[in-house]
Design a protein around this motif. Sequence first.
Motif, PDB file in Angstrom:
ATOM      1  N   ASN A  76       0.572  -1.396   0.217  1.00  0.00           N
ATOM      2  CA  ASN A  76      -0.297   0.102   0.188  1.00  0.00           C
ATOM      3  C   ASN A  76       0.860   0.981   0.292  1.00  0.00           C
ATOM      4  OD1 ASN A  76      -2.767  -0.860  -0.362  1.00  0.00           O
ATOM      5  ND2 ASN A  76      -2.730  -1.287   2.012  1.00  0.00           N
ATOM      6  N   ARG A  77       1.923   1.114   0.863  1.00  0.00           N
ATOM      7  CA  ARG A  77       2.784   2.444   0.698  1.00  0.00           C
ATOM      8  C   ARG A  77       3.225   2.793  -0.882  1.00  0.00           C
ATOM      9  NH1 ARG A  77       4.327   0.001   5.710  1.00  0.00           N
ATOM     10  NH2 ARG A  77       6.121  -0.373   4.621  1.00  0.00           N
ATOM     11  N   LEU A  78       3.979   1.509  -0.843  1.00  0.00           N
ATOM     12  CA  LEU A  78       4.486   1.623  -2.489  1.00  0.00           C
ATOM     13  C   LEU A  78       3.101   2.365  -4.255  1.00  0.00           C
ATOM     14  CD1 LEU A  78       7.222   0.606  -4.410  1.00  0.00           C
ATOM     15  CD2 LEU A  78       6.423  -1.055  -4.336  1.00  0.00           C
ATOM     16  N   PHE A  79       3.156   1.765  -3.095  1.00  0.00           N
ATOM     17  CA  PHE A  79       1.742   1.846  -4.649  1.00  0.00           C
ATOM     18  C   PHE A  79       1.243   3.490  -4.518  1.00  0.00           C
ATOM     19  CE2 PHE A  79      -2.426   2.261  -6.228  1.00  0.00           C
ATOM     20  CZ  PHE A  79      -2.589   1.604  -7.768  1.00  0.00           C
ATOM     21  N   LYS A  80       1.276   3.922  -3.710  1.00  0.00           N
ATOM     22  CA  LYS A  80       0.583   5.431  -2.857  1.00  0.00           C
ATOM     23  C   LYS A  80       1.882   6.114  -3.678  1.00  0.00           C
ATOM     24  CE  LYS A  80      -1.548   8.525   0.428  1.00  0.00           C
ATOM     25  NZ  LYS A  80      -2.168   9.091   1.133  1.00  0.00           N
ATOM     26  N   LYS A  81       3.387   5.683  -3.312  1.00  0.00           N
ATOM     27  CA  LYS A  81       4.490   6.480  -3.464  1.00  0.00           C
ATOM     28  C   LYS A  81       4.554   6.198  -4.736  1.00  0.00           C
ATOM     29  CE  LYS A  81       9.628   6.737  -3.381  1.00  0.00           C
ATOM     30  NZ  LYS A  81      10.419   5.644  -2.798  1.00  0.00           N
ATOM     31  N   LYS A  82       3.883   5.077  -6.103  1.00  0.00           N
ATOM     32  CA  LYS A  82       3.837   5.046  -6.956  1.00  0.00           C
ATOM     33  C   LYS A  82       3.066   6.636  -8.268  1.00  0.00           C
ATOM     34  CE  LYS A  82       8.554   2.736  -7.594  1.00  0.00           C
ATOM     35  NZ  LYS A  82       8.814   3.025  -8.431  1.00  0.00           N
ATOM     36  N   THR A  83       2.079   5.658  -7.130  1.00  0.00           N
ATOM     37  CA  THR A  83       1.028   6.579  -8.307  1.00  0.00           C
ATOM     38  C   THR A  83      -0.108   7.756  -7.508  1.00  0.00           C
ATOM     39  OG1 THR A  83      -0.927   5.714  -6.975  1.00  0.00           O
ATOM     40  CG2 THR A  83       0.328   3.950  -8.464  1.00  0.00           C
ATOM     41  N   GLY A  84       0.413   8.039  -6.512  1.00  0.00           N
ATOM     42  CA  GLY A  84      -0.123   9.429  -5.970  1.00  0.00           C
ATOM     43  C   GLY A  84      -1.087   9.031  -5.220  1.00  0.00           C
ATOM     44  N   MET A  85      -1.671   7.896  -4.795  1.00  0.00           N
ATOM     45  CA  MET A  85      -3.092   7.380  -4.495  1.00  0.00           C
ATOM     46  C   MET A  85      -3.334   6.217  -3.974  1.00  0.00           C
ATOM     47  SD  MET A  85      -5.601   7.010  -7.950  1.00  0.00           S
ATOM     48  CE  MET A  85      -4.401   8.632  -8.392  1.00  0.00           C
ATOM     49  N   THR A  86      -4.033   5.671  -3.413  1.00  0.00           N
ATOM     50  CA  THR A  86      -3.855   4.074  -2.965  1.00  0.00           C
ATOM     51  C   THR A  86      -4.913   3.574  -3.847  1.00  0.00           C
ATOM     52  OG1 THR A  86      -6.114   4.324  -1.687  1.00  0.00           O
ATOM     53  CG2 THR A  86      -4.631   5.577  -0.144  1.00  0.00           C
ATOM     54  N   PRO A  87      -4.891   1.796  -3.679  1.00  0.00           N
ATOM     55  CA  PRO A  87      -5.123   1.550  -5.008  1.00  0.00           C
ATOM     56  C   PRO A  87      -6.885   1.521  -5.282  1.00  0.00           C
ATOM     57  CG  PRO A  87      -3.149   0.067  -2.974  1.00  0.00           C
ATOM     58  CD  PRO A  87      -3.812   1.611  -2.648  1.00  0.00           C
ATOM     59  N   MET A  88      -7.040   1.694  -3.866  1.00  0.00           N
ATOM     60  CA  MET A  88      -9.253   2.013  -3.825  1.00  0.00           C
ATOM     61  C   MET A  88      -9.025   2.787  -4.888  1.00  0.00           C
ATOM     62  SD  MET A  88     -10.213  -1.128  -2.939  1.00  0.00           S
ATOM     63  CE  MET A  88     -11.790  -0.610  -3.463  1.00  0.00           C
ATOM     64  N   GLN A  89      -8.606   4.006  -4.009  1.00  0.00           N
ATOM     65  CA  GLN A  89      -8.687   5.627  -5.031  1.00  0.00           C
ATOM     66  C   GLN A  89      -8.420   5.034  -6.522  1.00  0.00           C
ATOM     67  OE1 GLN A  89      -5.981   8.227  -2.605  1.00  0.00           O
ATOM     68  NE2 GLN A  89      -7.835   8.823  -1.670  1.00  0.00           N
ATOM     69  N   TYR A  90      -7.154   4.864  -6.692  1.00  0.00           N
ATOM     70  CA  TYR A  90      -6.947   4.104  -8.236  1.00  0.00           C
ATOM     71  C   TYR A  90      -7.577   3.869  -8.796  1.00  0.00           C
ATOM     72  CZ  TYR A  90      -4.174   2.890 -12.519  1.00  0.00           C
ATOM     73  OH  TYR A  90      -3.475   2.605 -13.842  1.00  0.00           O
ATOM     74  N   ARG A  91      -8.409   2.861  -8.381  1.00  0.00           N
ATOM     75  CA  ARG A  91     -10.008   1.809  -9.328  1.00  0.00           C
ATOM     76  C   ARG A  91     -10.776   2.812  -9.607  1.00  0.00           C
ATOM     77  NH1 ARG A  91     -11.026  -3.942  -5.976  1.00  0.00           N
ATOM     78  NH2 ARG A  91      -9.953  -5.170  -7.921  1.00  0.00           N
ATOM     79  N   SER A  92     -11.063   3.138  -8.248  1.00  0.00           N
ATOM     80  CA  SER A  92     -12.056   4.112  -8.523  1.00  0.00           C
ATOM     81  C   SER A  92     -11.809   4.894  -9.154  1.00  0.00           C
ATOM     82  CB  SER A  92     -12.718   4.894  -7.124  1.00  0.00           C
ATOM     83  OG  SER A  92     -13.969   5.522  -7.098  1.00  0.00           O
ATOM     84  N   MET A  93     -11.387   6.430  -9.402  1.00  0.00           N
ATOM     85  CA  MET A  93     -11.231   6.852 -10.091  1.00  0.00           C
ATOM     86  C   MET A  93     -11.029   6.905 -11.778  1.00  0.00           C
ATOM     87  SD  MET A  93      -7.834   9.135 -10.835  1.00  0.00           S
ATOM     88  CE  MET A  93      -6.869   8.150 -11.573  1.00  0.00           C
ATOM     89  N   ASN A  94     -10.379   5.431 -11.515  1.00  0.00           N
ATOM     90  CA  ASN A  94      -9.856   4.748 -13.340  1.00  0.00           C
ATOM     91  C   ASN A  94     -11.386   4.387 -14.261  1.00  0.00           C
ATOM     92  OD1 ASN A  94      -7.251   5.320 -14.655  1.00  0.00           O
ATOM     93  ND2 ASN A  94      -6.748   4.742 -12.203  1.00  0.00           N
ATOM     94  N   ILE A  95     -12.193   3.493 -12.981  1.00  0.00           N
ATOM     95  CA  ILE A  95     -13.673   3.455 -13.500  1.00  0.00           C
ATOM     96  C   ILE A  95     -14.643   4.451 -14.209  1.00  0.00           C
ATOM     97  CG2 ILE A  95     -15.506   2.014 -12.988  1.00  0.00           C
ATOM     98  CD1 ILE A  95     -13.670  -0.337 -11.430  1.00  0.00           C
ATOM     99  N   ASN A  96     -14.496   4.921 -12.801  1.00  0.00           N
ATOM    100  CA  ASN A  96     -15.200   6.832 -13.598  1.00  0.00           C
ATOM    101  C   ASN A  96     -15.116   7.200 -14.448  1.00  0.00           C
ATOM    102  OD1 ASN A  96     -17.104   5.915 -10.986  1.00  0.00           O
ATOM    103  ND2 ASN A  96     -15.804   7.117 -10.255  1.00  0.00           N
ATOM    104  N   MET A  97     -13.720   7.055 -14.847  1.00  0.00           N
ATOM    105  CA  MET A  97     -13.218   7.941 -16.065  1.00  0.00           C
ATOM    106  C   MET A  97     -13.184   7.106 -17.514  1.00  0.00           C
ATOM    107  SD  MET A  97      -9.405   9.144 -14.918  1.00  0.00           S
ATOM    108  CE  MET A  97      -8.781  10.079 -16.389  1.00  0.00           C
ATOM    109  N   ASP A  98     -13.391   5.427 -16.829  1.00  0.00           N
ATOM    110  CA  ASP A  98     -13.610   4.843 -18.133  1.00  0.00           C
ATOM    111  C   ASP A  98     -14.948   5.187 -19.142  1.00  0.00           C
ATOM    112  OD1 ASP A  98     -12.000   2.816 -19.872  1.00  0.00           O
ATOM    113  OD2 ASP A  98     -13.971   1.136 -19.061  1.00  0.00           O
ATOM    114  N   ARG A  99     -15.854   5.233 -17.721  1.00  0.00           N
ATOM    115  CA  ARG A  99     -17.171   4.675 -18.241  1.00  0.00           C
ATOM    116  C   ARG A  99     -17.314   6.866 -18.787  1.00  0.00           C
ATOM    117  NH1 ARG A  99     -19.311   2.178 -11.521  1.00  0.00           N
ATOM    118  NH2 ARG A  99     -19.121   0.866 -12.740  1.00  0.00           N
ATOM    119  N   ARG A 100     -17.247   7.828 -18.139  1.00  0.00           N
ATOM    120  CA  ARG A 100     -17.350   8.575 -18.715  1.00  0.00           C
ATOM    121  C   ARG A 100     -16.687   8.900 -20.154  1.00  0.00           C
ATOM    122  NH1 ARG A 100     -15.394  11.057 -13.917  1.00  0.00           N
ATOM    123  NH2 ARG A 100     -13.671  11.727 -14.396  1.00  0.00           N
ATOM    124  N   GLY A 101     -15.432   8.477 -20.566  1.00  0.00           N
ATOM    125  CA  GLY A 101     -14.834   8.144 -21.812  1.00  0.00           C
ATOM    126  C   GLY A 101     -15.440   7.326 -22.836  1.00  0.00           C
TER     127      GLY A 101
END
Length: 294
Positions: free
Chosen positions: A269-294
């Motif tokens: 979890n620490r490494l993922f946030k360091k690499k992406t700037g967000m937690t795994p669940m935040q990444y999942r939520s943001m990208n799924i929502n963006m994919d739906r909007r796209g």
Amino acid sequence: MSVRRYIDTTPLNMYLTPETPIYINRVSESFELAEHKHEFMEINYVGEGSGFHHIEGQTIPVAKGDMFFLPVGVSHVFRPAGAQPGRSHLIVYNCLFGSEFARMLSGFGGEYLDLVRCLDLHSWLHWKDRDGTFQRILSSMHEEFVRKRPDCRSLLQTEMTRSLIHMRRSLAGAAALENHAGADETLDQIIRLIRERAAEPLSISNLASLAGLSERQFRRRFIMRTGMNFTEFIHQLRIEACCKLLVSTNEKVSTIAYKAGYQDIKFFNRLFKKKTGMTPMQYRSMNINMDRRG
């Protein structure tokens, strides 16, 4: 008296327009398409399977990773290794572009003019995708072309430029490093192995031994080849795999982390946030929502 074969020419406007200066498809090759020429330039990438490329009277065996650049007017056709459906297949990515794209590059001047000169050829080229770079570029381009999301054209032009830069590097490197081809090919094979088995606990000492190098030499040459040290490279591959699974599956974060090779979920979890700037669940939520909007 010899009979001259007629080879059909595919017109540029069948695929390319001012609005679509780059066209890319993914084709399962068969025996239906006849040998043909183009009014445009083309890059071919063998993505899966094996077979043959009949080009300008030559027959070249091909398999995954084989690449070709075809200038205007070169006759060719791909054929799978066998005629039986399901038992032999050949998947080829075809990237088509014309003079309009070349003119766009020329407009940037500087080093871009060298890329345009690289396209000003009258003979075809053949080389190998040693480290999977072209596969990643062309797969990304194909996805963008199919989905046609906002700014698709700009992204395709950027990725096309990137692929031409790597084409020039690959061809220049093959000529300049001919004496070191065996050693470089071995290291490239090991990097491919690392990509395929990034989730496993790989040992630098074992990999260095496979390459015929000391650990110090392996570490140094690995950085020269990838731009990262071994640990950074492994983490990048694992986090990329996790990002894909987070968006494409409903699996738990802990399950995804384990599949990627992480046993310690807190460290992950620490490494993922360091690499992406967000937690795994935040990444999942943001990208799924963006994919739906796209």
